[in-house]
Design an enzyme around this catalytic site. Structure first.
Site, short mmCIF file in Angstrom:
data_model
loop_
_atom_site.label_atom_id
_atom_site.label_comp_id
_atom_site.label_asym_id
_atom_site.label_seq_id
_atom_site.Cartn_x
_atom_site.Cartn_y
_atom_site.Cartn_z
CG ASP A 147 -19.30 -16.63 5.91
OD1 ASP A 147 -20.09 -16.85 7.14
OD2 ASP A 147 -19.51 -15.36 4.90
CG ASP A 170 -28.49 -17.00 0.23
OD1 ASP A 170 -28.31 -16.69 1.55
OD2 ASP A 170 -27.38 -17.90 -0.10
#
Length: 239
Positions: free
Chosen positions: A8, A129
């Site tokens: 990330d 998500d």
């Protein structure tokens, strides 16, 4: 099952978050490209990358980092974060990215997903998500009343073949993936399901593999040494 080591990115640097909270961002490596080389050396074929700045700013921010990894390493790059338009998808498709993940737009602009699938086919994946089973958007800062399986079925209906499912409460916690939700999702749709969030050790990898998941994303477990990437790849390759 495919193992997706994760990087990330914030400000061009690899970080990890705890339960999706940006205030918990902790740098886990100095250089994304070197980290990607290390993943390739360990046997990975794919890498999962996220533009965290892009998620918040709703646009491409760290694109140069991702394109460099795609061009300089042997890894196939799966990328999400800040991808909101057909132009964004086309940019990455033309610059070596192997899979583009549409997240917030899947909920807010499903027509874009449908258009993208028609144009780019299997290049398109959708990231779902969820908090307590309900989809969250905008870098996990906004909740919704859409159940994760309902959203997955909508995406299946428009031709999406790959879904990355993250239980936000598990992400970055090293507490094990939400196997129950993943199995329900895998049974509910024909899409390839990749597990994201909570993977801790080789036992989690074996559990996900044995439940016939398509892939598993591993981030913090690799950086903190609770999971050997090489062992995870070997276990899945030798199945």
């Amino acid at each position: 099952m495919i193992i997706f080591p994760a990087i990330d990115i914030i400000d061009g640097k690899p970080v990890r978050l705890f339960k999706g909270d940006f205030s918990t961002a902790q740098r886990v490596a100095d250089d994304a490209l070197q980290t990607a080389f290390d993943f390739a050396k360990a046997g990975a074929d794919w890498i999962h990358m996220v533009d965290l700045d892009g998620s918040l700013q709703k646009k491409r921010v760290n694109s140069e980092t991702f394109v460099t990894v795609a061009k300089e390493t042997s890894l196939k790059v799966e990328l999400g974060g800040g991808i909101r338009t057909m132009q964004d998808i086309d940019y990455y498709a033309c610059n070596g990215i192997s899979r583009v993940i549409l997240g917030s737009v899947a909920l807010k602009n499903p027509k874009l997903v449908e258009e993208a699938v028609k144009e780019f086919g299997d290049l398109i994946a959708v990231g779902i998500d969820a908090k307590n089973g309900y989809a969250a958007t905008e870098g996990w800062t906004e909740d919704s009343d859409i159940y994760y399986i309902d959203l997955a079925r909508r995406m299946e209906d428009v031709g999406v073949k790959t879904i990355i499912y993250t239980d936000i409460s598990k992400d970055g916690t090293l507490s094990g993936p939400n196997v129950e939700q993943l199995i329900k999702l895998n049974d509910a749709v024909s899409c390839n399901i990749t597990a994201s969030g909570g993977v801790t050790d080789i036992n989690d990898i074996i559990t996900l593999r044995d439940n016939e998941l398509y892939g598993a994303i591993c981030g913090k477990s690799i950086y903190q040494g609770t999971l050997s990437l090489a062992e995870a790849v070997e276990v899945c390759n030798n199945d």
